[in-house]
Scaffold this motif. Sequence first.
Motif, PDB file in Angstrom:
ATOM      1  N   UNK A 140       0.674  -1.219  -0.062  1.00  0.00           N
ATOM      2  CA  UNK A 140       0.022  -0.028  -0.009  1.00  0.00           C
ATOM      3  C   UNK A 140       0.924   1.225  -0.206  1.00  0.00           C
ATOM      4  N   UNK A 141       1.707   1.197   0.581  1.00  0.00           N
ATOM      5  CA  UNK A 141       2.825   2.247   0.841  1.00  0.00           C
ATOM      6  C   UNK A 141       3.513   2.493  -0.581  1.00  0.00           C
ATOM      7  N   UNK A 142       3.776   1.565  -1.309  1.00  0.00           N
ATOM      8  CA  UNK A 142       4.410   1.518  -2.806  1.00  0.00           C
ATOM      9  C   UNK A 142       3.377   2.556  -3.533  1.00  0.00           C
ATOM     10  N   UNK A 143       2.145   1.790  -3.731  1.00  0.00           N
ATOM     11  CA  UNK A 143       0.861   2.666  -4.079  1.00  0.00           C
ATOM     12  C   UNK A 143       0.847   4.051  -3.985  1.00  0.00           C
ATOM     13  N   UNK A 144       0.780   4.240  -2.782  1.00  0.00           N
ATOM     14  CA  UNK A 144       0.969   5.793  -2.169  1.00  0.00           C
ATOM     15  C   UNK A 144       2.054   6.504  -2.661  1.00  0.00           C
ATOM     16  N   UNK A 145       3.304   6.084  -2.810  1.00  0.00           N
ATOM     17  CA  UNK A 145       4.351   6.825  -3.388  1.00  0.00           C
ATOM     18  C   UNK A 145       4.276   6.963  -4.864  1.00  0.00           C
ATOM     19  N   UNK A 146       3.988   5.945  -5.352  1.00  0.00           N
ATOM     20  CA  UNK A 146       3.996   5.957  -6.851  1.00  0.00           C
ATOM     21  C   UNK A 146       2.893   6.642  -7.486  1.00  0.00           C
ATOM     22  N   UNK A 147       1.597   6.359  -6.937  1.00  0.00           N
ATOM     23  CA  UNK A 147       0.110   7.102  -7.540  1.00  0.00           C
ATOM     24  C   UNK A 147      -0.444   7.987  -6.786  1.00  0.00           C
ATOM     25  N   UNK A 148       0.040   8.126  -5.404  1.00  0.00           N
ATOM     26  CA  UNK A 148      -0.669   9.157  -4.560  1.00  0.00           C
ATOM     27  C   UNK A 148      -2.077   9.160  -4.598  1.00  0.00           C
ATOM     28  N   UNK A 172       2.092  -8.648  -5.170  1.00  0.00           N
ATOM     29  CA  UNK A 172       1.469  -9.267  -3.816  1.00  0.00           C
ATOM     30  C   UNK A 172      -0.113 -10.250  -4.241  1.00  0.00           C
ATOM     31  N   UNK A 173      -0.669  -9.831  -5.018  1.00  0.00           N
ATOM     32  CA  UNK A 173      -1.872 -10.404  -5.412  1.00  0.00           C
ATOM     33  C   UNK A 173      -2.071 -10.903  -6.743  1.00  0.00           C
ATOM     34  N   UNK A 174      -3.093 -11.797  -6.923  1.00  0.00           N
ATOM     35  CA  UNK A 174      -3.242 -12.209  -8.420  1.00  0.00           C
ATOM     36  C   UNK A 174      -4.097 -11.269  -9.122  1.00  0.00           C
ATOM     37  N   UNK A 175      -4.427 -10.114  -8.465  1.00  0.00           N
ATOM     38  CA  UNK A 175      -5.438  -9.129  -9.133  1.00  0.00           C
ATOM     39  C   UNK A 175      -4.362  -7.827  -9.249  1.00  0.00           C
ATOM     40  N   UNK A 176      -4.310  -7.229 -10.050  1.00  0.00           N
ATOM     41  CA  UNK A 176      -3.588  -5.917 -10.405  1.00  0.00           C
ATOM     42  C   UNK A 176      -4.554  -4.729  -9.920  1.00  0.00           C
ATOM     43  N   UNK A 177      -3.698  -3.762  -9.154  1.00  0.00           N
ATOM     44  CA  UNK A 177      -4.378  -2.448  -8.932  1.00  0.00           C
ATOM     45  C   UNK A 177      -4.870  -1.793 -10.196  1.00  0.00           C
ATOM     46  N   UNK A 178      -6.019  -1.191 -10.093  1.00  0.00           N
ATOM     47  CA  UNK A 178      -6.654  -0.477 -10.948  1.00  0.00           C
ATOM     48  C   UNK A 178      -6.672   1.046 -10.765  1.00  0.00           C
ATOM     49  N   UNK A 179      -6.219   1.677 -11.499  1.00  0.00           N
ATOM     50  CA  UNK A 179      -5.984   3.376 -11.058  1.00  0.00           C
ATOM     51  C   UNK A 179      -7.066   4.272 -12.042  1.00  0.00           C
ATOM     52  N   UNK A 180      -7.746   5.218 -11.642  1.00  0.00           N
ATOM     53  CA  UNK A 180      -8.336   6.064 -12.275  1.00  0.00           C
ATOM     54  C   UNK A 180      -7.788   7.675 -11.898  1.00  0.00           C
ATOM     55  N   UNK A 181      -7.288   8.072 -12.833  1.00  0.00           N
ATOM     56  CA  UNK A 181      -6.395   9.475 -12.761  1.00  0.00           C
ATOM     57  C   UNK A 181      -7.837  10.266 -13.169  1.00  0.00           C
ATOM     58  N   UNK A 182      -8.286  11.303 -12.427  1.00  0.00           N
ATOM     59  CA  UNK A 182      -9.177  12.345 -12.886  1.00  0.00           C
ATOM     60  C   UNK A 182      -8.751  13.342 -13.742  1.00  0.00           C
ATOM     61  N   UNK A 183      -7.433  13.808 -13.769  1.00  0.00           N
ATOM     62  CA  UNK A 183      -6.770  14.758 -14.326  1.00  0.00           C
ATOM     63  C   UNK A 183      -5.552  14.335 -14.962  1.00  0.00           C
ATOM     64  N   UNK A 184      -5.434  13.462 -15.949  1.00  0.00           N
ATOM     65  CA  UNK A 184      -4.073  12.843 -16.534  1.00  0.00           C
ATOM     66  C   UNK A 184      -3.627  14.149 -17.166  1.00  0.00           C
ATOM     67  N   UNK A 185      -2.233  14.319 -17.014  1.00  0.00           N
ATOM     68  CA  UNK A 185      -1.471  15.210 -17.619  1.00  0.00           C
ATOM     69  C   UNK A 185      -1.068  15.032 -19.145  1.00  0.00           C
ATOM     70  N   UNK A 186      -1.260  13.714 -19.758  1.00  0.00           N
ATOM     71  CA  UNK A 186      -1.286  13.602 -21.019  1.00  0.00           C
ATOM     72  C   UNK A 186      -1.851  12.010 -21.221  1.00  0.00           C
ATOM     73  N   UNK A 187      -1.967  11.806 -22.440  1.00  0.00           N
ATOM     74  CA  UNK A 187      -2.515  10.232 -22.535  1.00  0.00           C
ATOM     75  C   UNK A 187      -1.345   9.379 -22.715  1.00  0.00           C
TER      76      UNK A 187
END
Length: 251
Positions: free
Chosen positions: A21-29, A224-239
């Motif tokens: 979870x800390x890695x997700x927090x650091x990488x994707x905030x 860590x899991x057989x499932x990947x995390x899925x990210x939704x970025x509401x304001x992506x800087x680019x495609x």
Amino acid sequence: MMNLIIWNCRGALKPSLKSHVQDLFIDDDPTILIIMETHIGGDRAKEIFDTLPFQGAIHTDTVGYAGGLWFLWNPDRVEVTNLASTEQEIHALVKVRSSNLSWIFTAIYGSPRHRERCMLWENLYVVANIHNLSWIIAGDFNELMSNDDKFGGRPVNLSRALSFKECMDACNMADLEFQGPRFTWSNGHSVSSLIQEMLERFFANPDWCMLYPEAQVSHLTRCFSKHCPVLLDLHPQSNFRLEKPFKFQSF
């Protein structure tokens, strides 16, 4: 920037959960993190999510050691009001402090049992009929929409897939397009017995899509899991999204 992440961790008692979870927090905030299939509830759940980098939390009860759904957020960025919940869903009103926009976020962990998933679809019908707000639904639905959502194993049950699709249509939901590998879950076997499925999704109604027309879903690296995390970025800087270093996954 405002990011939302959904992740099926397949058990929150694993010692390395906090570091992942800390890695997700650091990488994707992420401003909001939905953790599914935690296998724990009650006071034990609170002990664990109190150690994670989020000050706001809602959690559902497990059914024995099955299920478990956590809705975690950063109160400095969003105000979250718990509207209703069951073992399979959390409905919350999210108010974004920076923009004063409000919308409903429904977090889902669909039961592995078909009969209980049918109850979930019925609950979503009810919610759709009692509000006209901007709305997103996201999580692990434990259901597929078409044969394209699966590789290997038994064919998709088209009757169940149709029930899922009809529910989302009745809720006026669009399946948000994604970047990255198609499948969000893998059994981790060799090619001869490999099964992969797209179980996690983000859906949004037209009003929500009008608020965030550039929102982008990304399937992140599985760990860590057989499932990947899925990210939704509401304001992506680019495609274009920088790829993270490749990591070999073993199960």
